[in-house]
Design a protein around this motif. Structure first.
Motif, short mmCIF file in Angstrom:
data_model
loop_
_atom_site.label_atom_id
_atom_site.label_comp_id
_atom_site.label_asym_id
_atom_site.label_seq_id
_atom_site.Cartn_x
_atom_site.Cartn_y
_atom_site.Cartn_z
N ALA A 89 -10.21 -90.82 29.55
CA ALA A 89 -10.50 -90.01 30.74
C ALA A 89 -9.22 -89.54 31.41
CB ALA A 89 -11.35 -90.81 31.72
N SER A 90 -8.19 -90.39 31.40
CA SER A 90 -6.91 -90.05 32.00
C SER A 90 -6.25 -88.88 31.27
CB SER A 90 -5.98 -91.27 31.96
OG SER A 90 -4.68 -90.94 32.38
N VAL A 91 -6.23 -88.95 29.94
CA VAL A 91 -5.59 -87.90 29.15
C VAL A 91 -6.31 -86.56 29.31
CG1 VAL A 91 -5.10 -87.14 26.78
CG2 VAL A 91 -4.61 -89.49 27.46
N MET A 105 -29.05 -99.20 36.30
CA MET A 105 -28.32 -97.96 36.55
C MET A 105 -27.10 -98.21 37.44
SD MET A 105 -29.58 -94.37 38.29
CE MET A 105 -30.82 -94.04 37.07
N PHE A 106 -27.24 -99.17 38.36
CA PHE A 106 -26.13 -99.46 39.28
C PHE A 106 -24.87 -99.86 38.52
CE2 PHE A 106 -23.70 -102.47 41.88
CZ PHE A 106 -23.38 -101.64 42.96
N ASP A 107 -25.05 -100.75 37.52
CA ASP A 107 -23.91 -101.19 36.72
C ASP A 107 -23.27 -100.03 35.96
OD1 ASP A 107 -24.28 -103.77 37.57
OD2 ASP A 107 -25.43 -104.38 35.83
N LEU A 108 -24.10 -99.11 35.51
CA LEU A 108 -23.63 -97.94 34.77
C LEU A 108 -22.78 -97.04 35.67
CD1 LEU A 108 -23.92 -96.55 31.98
CD2 LEU A 108 -25.87 -95.33 32.91
N VAL A 109 -23.28 -96.80 36.88
CA VAL A 109 -22.53 -95.98 37.84
C VAL A 109 -21.24 -96.68 38.23
CG1 VAL A 109 -22.58 -94.99 40.16
CG2 VAL A 109 -24.61 -94.85 38.72
N LEU A 110 -21.32 -97.99 38.43
CA LEU A 110 -20.13 -98.76 38.82
C LEU A 110 -19.05 -98.69 37.74
CD1 LEU A 110 -19.26 -100.54 41.22
CD2 LEU A 110 -19.99 -102.53 39.90
N LEU A 111 -19.44 -98.82 36.48
CA LEU A 111 -18.48 -98.73 35.37
C LEU A 111 -17.88 -97.34 35.29
CD1 LEU A 111 -17.10 -99.93 32.87
CD2 LEU A 111 -19.14 -99.27 31.54
N SER A 112 -18.70 -96.32 35.49
CA SER A 112 -18.21 -94.94 35.44
C SER A 112 -17.20 -94.69 36.56
CB SER A 112 -19.38 -93.96 35.57
OG SER A 112 -20.30 -94.12 34.52
N LEU A 113 -17.49 -95.20 37.75
CA LEU A 113 -16.56 -95.05 38.87
C LEU A 113 -15.27 -95.81 38.61
CD1 LEU A 113 -19.02 -95.36 41.89
CD2 LEU A 113 -17.75 -93.31 41.21
N LYS A 114 -15.39 -97.02 38.03
CA LYS A 114 -14.19 -97.81 37.73
C LYS A 114 -13.30 -97.08 36.73
CE LYS A 114 -14.44 -101.65 35.20
NZ LYS A 114 -14.62 -103.07 34.81
N VAL A 115 -13.91 -96.54 35.69
CA VAL A 115 -13.15 -95.81 34.67
C VAL A 115 -12.46 -94.60 35.30
CG1 VAL A 115 -13.39 -94.33 32.63
CG2 VAL A 115 -14.48 -96.57 32.68
N ALA A 116 -13.19 -93.84 36.13
CA ALA A 116 -12.63 -92.64 36.75
C ALA A 116 -11.52 -92.98 37.74
CB ALA A 116 -13.74 -91.84 37.45
N VAL A 117 -11.71 -94.04 38.52
CA VAL A 117 -10.69 -94.45 39.49
C VAL A 117 -9.41 -94.90 38.79
CG1 VAL A 117 -10.10 -96.21 41.21
CG2 VAL A 117 -12.28 -95.02 41.37
N VAL A 118 -9.55 -95.72 37.74
CA VAL A 118 -8.38 -96.19 37.00
C VAL A 118 -7.67 -95.01 36.32
CG1 VAL A 118 -7.61 -97.58 35.04
CG2 VAL A 118 -9.26 -98.51 36.65
N ALA A 119 -8.45 -94.12 35.70
CA ALA A 119 -7.87 -92.95 35.04
C ALA A 119 -7.09 -92.09 36.04
CB ALA A 119 -8.96 -92.12 34.37
N THR A 140 -13.02 -100.73 24.42
CA THR A 140 -13.10 -101.44 25.70
C THR A 140 -13.14 -100.40 26.82
OG1 THR A 140 -10.70 -101.57 26.05
CG2 THR A 140 -11.72 -103.34 24.76
N TRP A 141 -13.42 -100.85 28.04
CA TRP A 141 -13.44 -99.91 29.16
C TRP A 141 -12.05 -99.36 29.45
CZ3 TRP A 141 -10.72 -100.14 33.66
CH2 TRP A 141 -10.13 -101.35 33.99
N VAL A 142 -11.02 -100.12 29.07
CA VAL A 142 -9.64 -99.64 29.24
C VAL A 142 -9.40 -98.40 28.37
CG1 VAL A 142 -7.20 -100.22 28.96
CG2 VAL A 142 -8.81 -101.95 29.81
N ALA A 143 -9.93 -98.42 27.15
CA ALA A 143 -9.83 -97.25 26.28
C ALA A 143 -10.57 -96.06 26.90
CB ALA A 143 -10.38 -97.57 24.90
#
Length: 222
Positions: A93-95, A1-15, A85-88
Motif C-alpha cells: 500500500a505504501s509503494v 466486519m469490525f476486525d476487517l475495517v480495523l486491519l484495513s485502517l492499520k495497513v493504511a495508517v502504517v503505509a 503478513t499484514w506488514v507486506a
C-alpha cells in the motif's frame, strides 16, 4: 466486519506513516531544488502509477520474498517472513500510494512564497529552522491534502497486495480483498455492505482533501 475495517485502517495508517517523511523530502527536493536528473527521479517516482499493480506486487515479492536479502534478514532477526503478513500489505500500500502523495506535496512546495523564506534567512534563521518554521506552515494544507490522498489510495489498494501478501482472512485480508472474495463466492449482500463501508471512508477522506485544497488556494490568494 469490525476486525476487517480495523486491519484495513492499520495497513493504511502504517503505509501512510512510512511515506510521510520520504514524501516530504522528495517533494521538497523536486519542488524547490534544481537537481540533475530531476526528470528521471520524477519518472521513477511515478512508475507505480503507470505499471499494473500486479507487476508492482511481483517486484515487491522479489524484493522482500523469502529468498531475498531482506527476507533472510527478517527471518534471522524476527524468525518470520515479511511476505503474506499484514506488514507486506502495508509495504504494498505504501509503494502504490506514494506517487499520489508526493505529487501533491510537490505542488504544495512549489506554491510557497520564496520571499518569506528569504526574509527568514536574512533575519538569521538557518535552513532547517526556515523549513520547519516558514516553509512547512505555508504549505501545511497542501501537505495534509497529499497525505490524505495517499491514505485513501492505501485503503483501496488491491493488486500489489494480493500478490505480496495474499488474501488471508484475519491476517492480510483488507476491505478490497474481502470484497473480491465475497463476489467470487456469490455473497453479494456481504460484498455490498463492504462496498458501502469502503465508499463512505473514501468519500469522507476526499471531502476533507478537497476542503484543504480550497482552503489552501484561498489562503495563497490573500
Amino acid at each position: 466486519m469490525f476486525d476487517l475495517v480495523l486491519l484495513s485502517l492499520k495497513v493504511a495508517v502504517v503505509a501512510t506513516s512510512i511515506n510521510i517523511p520520504v514524501a516530504i523530502y522528495v517533494g521538497w527536493l523536486i519542488g524547490r531544488k534544481e537537481i540533475r536528473g530531476k526528470l528521471i527521479l520524477e519518472s521513477f517516482i511515478s512508475l507505480p502509477l503507470a505499471l499494473p499493480p500486479v507487476v508492482t506486487g511481483y517486484f515487491l515479492l522479489i524484493l522482500i520474498g523469502r529468498e531475498s536479502s531482506i527476507g533472510h534478514v527478517s527471518k534471522f532477526l524476527f524468525g518470520t517472513d515479511i511476505v503474506f503478513t499484514w506488514v507486506a500489505s502495508a509495504i504494498a500500500a505504501s509503494v502504490v500510494s506514494f506517487p499520489l502523495m508526493v505529487r501533491a506535496i510537490i505542488v504544495a512546495m512549489q506554491n510557497v512564497d520564496t520571499t518569506l523564506e528569504r526574509a527568514a534567512r536574512s533575519l538569521g534563521a538557518g535552513p532547517v529552522r526556515t523549513f520547519f518554521k516558514v516553509t512547512m506552515p505555508l504549505c501545511y494544507n497542501g501537505l495534509l491534502a497529499g497525505i490524505l490522498l495517499g491514505f485513501v489510495r492505501a485503503m483501496g489498494e488491491f493488486g500489489a497486495t494480493i500478490v505480496v501478501a495474499g488474501n488471508i482472512p484475519g491476517r492480510t485480508q483488507t476491505i478490497p480483498l474481502a470484497i473480491y472474495s465475497k463476489v467470487q463466492l456469490g455473497k453479494d449482500s456481504e460484498a455490498m455492505s463492504l462496498i458501502m463501508v469502503s465508499t463512505a471512508l473514501a468519500i469522507a477522506t476526499l471531502i476533507v482533501h478537497h476542503w484543504l485544497i480550497i482552503k489552501g488556494s484561498r489562503k495563497s490568494e490573500r
